[in-house]
Every structure is written in structure tokens, then in C-alpha cells.
Enzyme design. Sequence first.
Site, mmCIF file in Angstrom:
data_model
loop_
_atom_site.group_PDB
_atom_site.id
_atom_site.type_symbol
_atom_site.label_atom_id
_atom_site.label_comp_id
_atom_site.label_asym_id
_atom_site.label_seq_id
_atom_site.Cartn_x
_atom_site.Cartn_y
_atom_site.Cartn_z
ATOM 1 N N GLU A 38 0.966 -1.372 -0.083
ATOM 2 C CA GLU A 38 0.068 -0.071 0.262
ATOM 3 C C GLU A 38 1.037 1.282 -0.119
ATOM 4 O OE1 GLU A 38 -2.782 0.412 3.601
ATOM 5 O OE2 GLU A 38 -3.458 2.594 2.478
ATOM 6 N N ARG A 265 5.258 -12.533 9.597
ATOM 7 C CA ARG A 265 5.675 -11.437 9.286
ATOM 8 C C ARG A 265 7.273 -11.509 9.931
ATOM 9 N NH1 ARG A 265 1.867 -7.302 8.937
ATOM 10 N NH2 ARG A 265 3.472 -5.595 9.143
ATOM 11 N N LYS A 275 4.285 0.877 8.678
ATOM 12 C CA LYS A 275 4.172 2.077 8.017
ATOM 13 C C LYS A 275 3.437 3.171 8.836
ATOM 14 C CE LYS A 275 3.834 0.127 3.626
ATOM 15 N NZ LYS A 275 2.444 -0.169 3.714
HETATM 16 P P1 ATP Z 1 2.336 -1.889 7.408
HETATM 17 O O1 ATP Z 1 1.633 -2.256 8.754
HETATM 18 O O2 ATP Z 1 4.011 -1.616 7.689
HETATM 19 O O3 ATP Z 1 1.945 -0.920 6.351
HETATM 20 P P2 ATP Z 1 1.441 -4.143 5.504
HETATM 21 O O4 ATP Z 1 1.345 -5.377 5.802
HETATM 22 O O5 ATP Z 1 -0.048 -2.997 5.955
HETATM 23 O O6 ATP Z 1 2.383 -3.245 6.761
HETATM 24 P P3 ATP Z 1 1.637 -3.270 2.968
HETATM 25 O O7 ATP Z 1 2.134 -2.462 2.184
HETATM 26 O O8 ATP Z 1 0.137 -3.629 2.981
HETATM 27 O O9 ATP Z 1 2.211 -3.087 4.367
HETATM 28 O O10 ATP Z 1 2.356 -4.694 2.804
HETATM 29 C C1 ATP Z 1 2.917 -5.085 1.354
HETATM 30 C C2 ATP Z 1 3.128 -6.624 1.659
HETATM 31 O O11 ATP Z 1 4.483 -6.721 2.420
HETATM 32 C C3 ATP Z 1 2.281 -7.538 1.932
HETATM 33 O O12 ATP Z 1 2.060 -8.659 1.407
HETATM 34 C C4 ATP Z 1 2.562 -7.557 3.595
HETATM 35 O O13 ATP Z 1 2.021 -8.894 3.946
HETATM 36 C C5 ATP Z 1 4.310 -7.682 3.352
HETATM 37 N N1 ATP Z 1 4.890 -7.377 4.824
HETATM 38 C C6 ATP Z 1 4.129 -5.938 5.406
HETATM 39 N N2 ATP Z 1 5.106 -6.085 6.652
HETATM 40 C C7 ATP Z 1 5.836 -7.252 6.688
HETATM 41 C C8 ATP Z 1 6.676 -7.830 7.603
HETATM 42 N N3 ATP Z 1 7.223 -7.191 8.725
HETATM 43 N N4 ATP Z 1 7.225 -8.969 7.260
HETATM 44 C C9 ATP Z 1 6.901 -9.698 6.133
HETATM 45 N N5 ATP Z 1 6.164 -9.199 5.077
HETATM 46 C C10 ATP Z 1 5.583 -8.042 5.435
HETATM 47 MG MG MG Z 2 -1.334 -3.127 4.609
#
Ligand code: ATP
Ligand code: MG
Length: 558
Positions: A38, A265, A275
Site C-alpha cells: 500500500e 511477518r 508504516k
Molecule cells: P504496514 O503495517 O507496515 O503498512 P502492511 O502489511 O500493511 O504493513 P503493505 O504495504 O500492505 O504493508 O505490505 C505489502 C506486503 O508486504 C504485504 O504482502 C505484507 O504482508 C508484506 N509485509 C508487510 N510487513 C511485513 C513484515 N513485517 N514481514 C513480512 N512481510 C511483510
Molecule cells: Mg497493508
Amino acid sequence: MTNSDSPINNENFLELIIRKDLDNGLNKNDLKFRFPPEPNGYLHIGHAKSICLNFGLGKIFSAPVNLRFDDTNPENESIEYINSIKKDIKWLGFEWNSECYASDYFDQLYKWAINLIEKDKAYVDFQDQEIISDQRGVPTSPGVNSPYRDKSIEENLSQFQKMKSGGYKPGDCVLRAKIDMASPNMHMRDPVLYRVMKTAHHRTNEKWKIYPTYDWAHGQSDFIEQVSHSFCTLEFEVHRELYEWFLQNIDTKKSLIPKQREFARLNLSYTIMSKRKLSELVDSGLVKGWDDPRMPTISGLRRRGVPPQAILNFCEKVGVSKRENIIDYALLDFCTREILNKISYRLMVVFDPIEVVITNYDENQSETLLAENNPEDKTYGNRKISFSKNILIEKEDFKEEANRKFFRLTLGKEVRLKNAYIIKGESVEKDDKGNIKKIFCTYDQKSKSGSGSPESLRKVKGTIHWVDKNNCENISVDVYDKLFKIESPDENPENDFKTFINENSSNNFENVYAESNINNVDYDKYYQFQRKGYFKLDNKSSDKKFIRTVTLRDNTKF
Ligand code: ATP
Ligand code: MG
């Protein structure tokens, strides 16, 4: 590092799932993966794990990997984030097949929502979010149906169209799927598909007054792109049933139905991995931007001087599993050192100088010595360093009197100046307060390093770094410590993670002197200041400002 020497797992369980699907008849040419960020912030090292996983599988199976921006929340998203995400993925060394946006599918998603309403599988609900949430209840007993659940299809269609054309305010209503208010899976209790939002979108501008939720957009985007395997983190495991329900209930012509599977994760000690929370740190000014060298963002690590290969090796060592745990930050440092030792140019830099006068060296003389740029790799060649009667060493490398365990400079004992001569401490000059101002030494003229003479091979207990006082440069160095004082700053949601910030995590050193080769340093190269650590020229400031990436060693074993 190759797959086979990974200490944790040679073939991860997701790879096994793919192989099984191939055995069961899936065509190899139909394999396709995606990385779906995102654009609501900069990528962090947790994303690097997902990037390595998806693009890594792409390489293993020669399958395309899409970069898909999951841009369904215009309130938090921006072009700046999109650009930073692309830059970071490229910097890690990966290439995506297609650059896709969930927002490109808004028309199709809207049509599918209409289809669902026509099949009496979706309805417009005018209750408050709180009430909707209360009615869902708890998993152990059935929830309560919304009073808006049994409206006619025509009514729902016209209300949904009115939602789309801006006839309702945010919060007035939502479109919900009509699934099962008694399901033990709370995500199946009539989830929300659309909400009213009067925010302009960074790509579709003012066109939409309604935006799809993650659940409604994600699986269908996978389907539109014909992604075969959609890998996400474990918290989405409970969404899988809904992901599958949507794909079964939309009208589809294409045959390949994507498969969602989940992995753990990445959590890293002494930092946070979200983020949203990282953006709080940026907005509150607790760090100096997304690329602050203390941030666990890819851009922060890049600025601090962590090479991309270190991040790839780290992700490989961490591996892919179904069990959540916290990885020690020291493992990332270990991977960083391992690479930097191989690729960094060596320089001598004194951080807290004291002058040494070599009494038997001619005042009018100076000479050029040769030193290896990188003892780990001869192809890096040699550099020239100057030597004269007056040099600077670290204050801490001298003691007037020392016990037998002190292997640096002391009166009456010998030490080697790295790449130069053996010197012996003779006497000191002090100021009125008794502080040492200068150290007087003699040198052994025949002991020049690399000269091949028997004296040059003479072993003394210690080697110290130094610079030529008559030919050196003053530089500035930032040294950062961990951003948080405790291992898991966001473990307990009751506490604000920001209260655990390490206020002393940024230190600057100005009284630092480097050999004159510092004038030739490059923003793209990595440096070891011998005996001090690994350093990177700060790409955010003019020349001669360095950031310490990592110390030379610590005691953690892996
Ligand atoms: P954040 O809370 O940091 O925004 P998110 O999962 O909402 O994390 P996205 O931008 O939606 O962030 O994530 C893109 C991809 O990266 C998704 O497939 C998510 O599952 C993966 N991802 C995000 N954070 C992690 C993590 N800490 N370890 C492994 N994969 C991750
Ligand atoms: Mg997300």
C-alpha cells in the site's frame, strides 16, 4: 549466499506448496506472483522479506512477479510513496513484470459489486460503524442481522448507485456482502465492501466517491492479474475464507483462481515494523524523515550504508516460516559486516586525536607509504598515504603507564603504526593541569611495513591507526545507536511506543581527522575506517560528512 547454505531452511514451505500444485496439474507457465504494497509510507525491512520471498520464487520458477500498488485508501497514500517504493525494490536488485494499481480495477470492482447485489449477495447498510461492529458479536455466538439486510435488490442497486455518484456523506452508509452473520469466522459476518469517501485519489482524482476495502480489492486484483499464488502475512489467514468466497461469487471468465497462503511477518528487535507507526515518528519529528539512518526503512538502511546484498542475505537467513518471532537486530548487523568486510575501502581516521612527535624523524622530511585498499580483495589495489614527523593517534591508544594487557602505545614499549613503522614511547609533554599535550616517540627506520626487511617482519604486540598531522582532513561523523531503548517497543498496545525512544541515539563527532585520501571518497562506495567500523558518506549532505553503518564486531554469535 546460495539457497543450500542457508542455515535455516533450504526450501521454504511456500515453495513446497507451489511444487505440489505443479504436481497436481498446474501449468508451470501459469505461475505468477506479486508484491502488493500500500503506498502509505516507505518500505521497511519487513517488506524486504516479502520482496525477497515473492521475487525469489519468481526467480526459482522463472515466473513473472507483478508490483501491485494496493491503493484503496487515498487518505493516506501519495505519489511520493509510490516512487520511493519503486526505487527501493530496484535498489534491492529486483525487477517486476508489470506495474499494476488496484485503482486501475475500480471500474471492474464496481461492476462485480453490482453483480453481487443483483444476486442478492450484497446490501447497503445505513447503520453506524459501531453498531455494525456490535451486531457482529463474538465468534462463539451468532451475530445480529442488520435491519437493512433484507431490502429489495432494486432498492440496494439504486442506493449503491447513489453512493457512487456522491449522494451520501462519508459515514452515512456502506455496502456489505450478505454472507453469514452466524459464521465462526468474524470476517464472514457481512463484511464491508465499499465506504463513502470524498477524498481525491492520487491516480483517479475526483472520479470516485466510494472506495473498496482491502478484502474486496485484494483477491479480485490477484484474479484480474491472474496471479497464481498470493502470499501474505499471517494476520490474513483469517481473511482467507472471505478471499475465496469473493472469488467464488463474482462472475469470472478466466479459469485460474488465485490461491492465498500466509507466512510469518518479520519482527526485528529494538525497532517497529509498521508504516503507520513509522510515519508517526516522521510526523512527530522524533526522527529526521523516512530515511533517517536509525529507521528500519530500506531508505534509512541505504543511507546508513547497509548494502543491498546484506539485506538479501539477512532475509535468506531469517527464512520463511509460519511461526512469528522476533529476530535479533544483531543478525542484520552481522550480515552487514560480512558484506562490508568484502567490499569496503580501508581508510585511517582518528576520532579523538593526540599528537605524536617522532623525535628521530627529520623535520623537513615526509614520505609516501603504500597501503592496501582492501586486504580481502587484492583487485582493489593500493593507496598512497603520507607520513611525517608529526602524526595523530587516538587518545585512548596511549597510556603513560599500562598493565601487561594494554597492547597499544605506552612509554618504553613498542607498537606498530598500521602500514608504517614501529614506534616506541619515550616521554610526554603536559599542560599546567597535567593533561598530556604531546607524546614523544622514536621510530625504527628499518621497520617499514611491506619493505621486506627483517625489521619489517618484526612482531610487536599491538598495531594502531594514525594520520599524518601535516596532511590530513577534518571530517564530521554521525554515530547512531538503536532507535528504541527496549527490545519490543510496540508489544504492549497500552503503551505508546514513542515513549521508548532512545533520546541519545544520535551523536555527532566533529574533531575527527582522516588521511588525505578522504578527498577521493565516493557516495556509491563503502568504507572501513580501520579499527573504528564501517562508514558511508552521507548522501544527504555535502562531502566530508560520514555516517557510521556498524561497528567492526560485536560478541553475538550466529
Ligand atoms: P504496514 O503495517 O507496515 O503498512 P502492511 O502489511 O500493511 O504493513 P503493505 O504495504 O500492505 O504493508 O505490505 C505489502 C506486503 O508486504 C504485504 O504482502 C505484507 O504482508 C508484506 N509485509 C508487510 N510487513 C511485513 C513484515 N513485517 N514481514 C513480512 N512481510 C511483510
Ligand atoms: Mg497493508
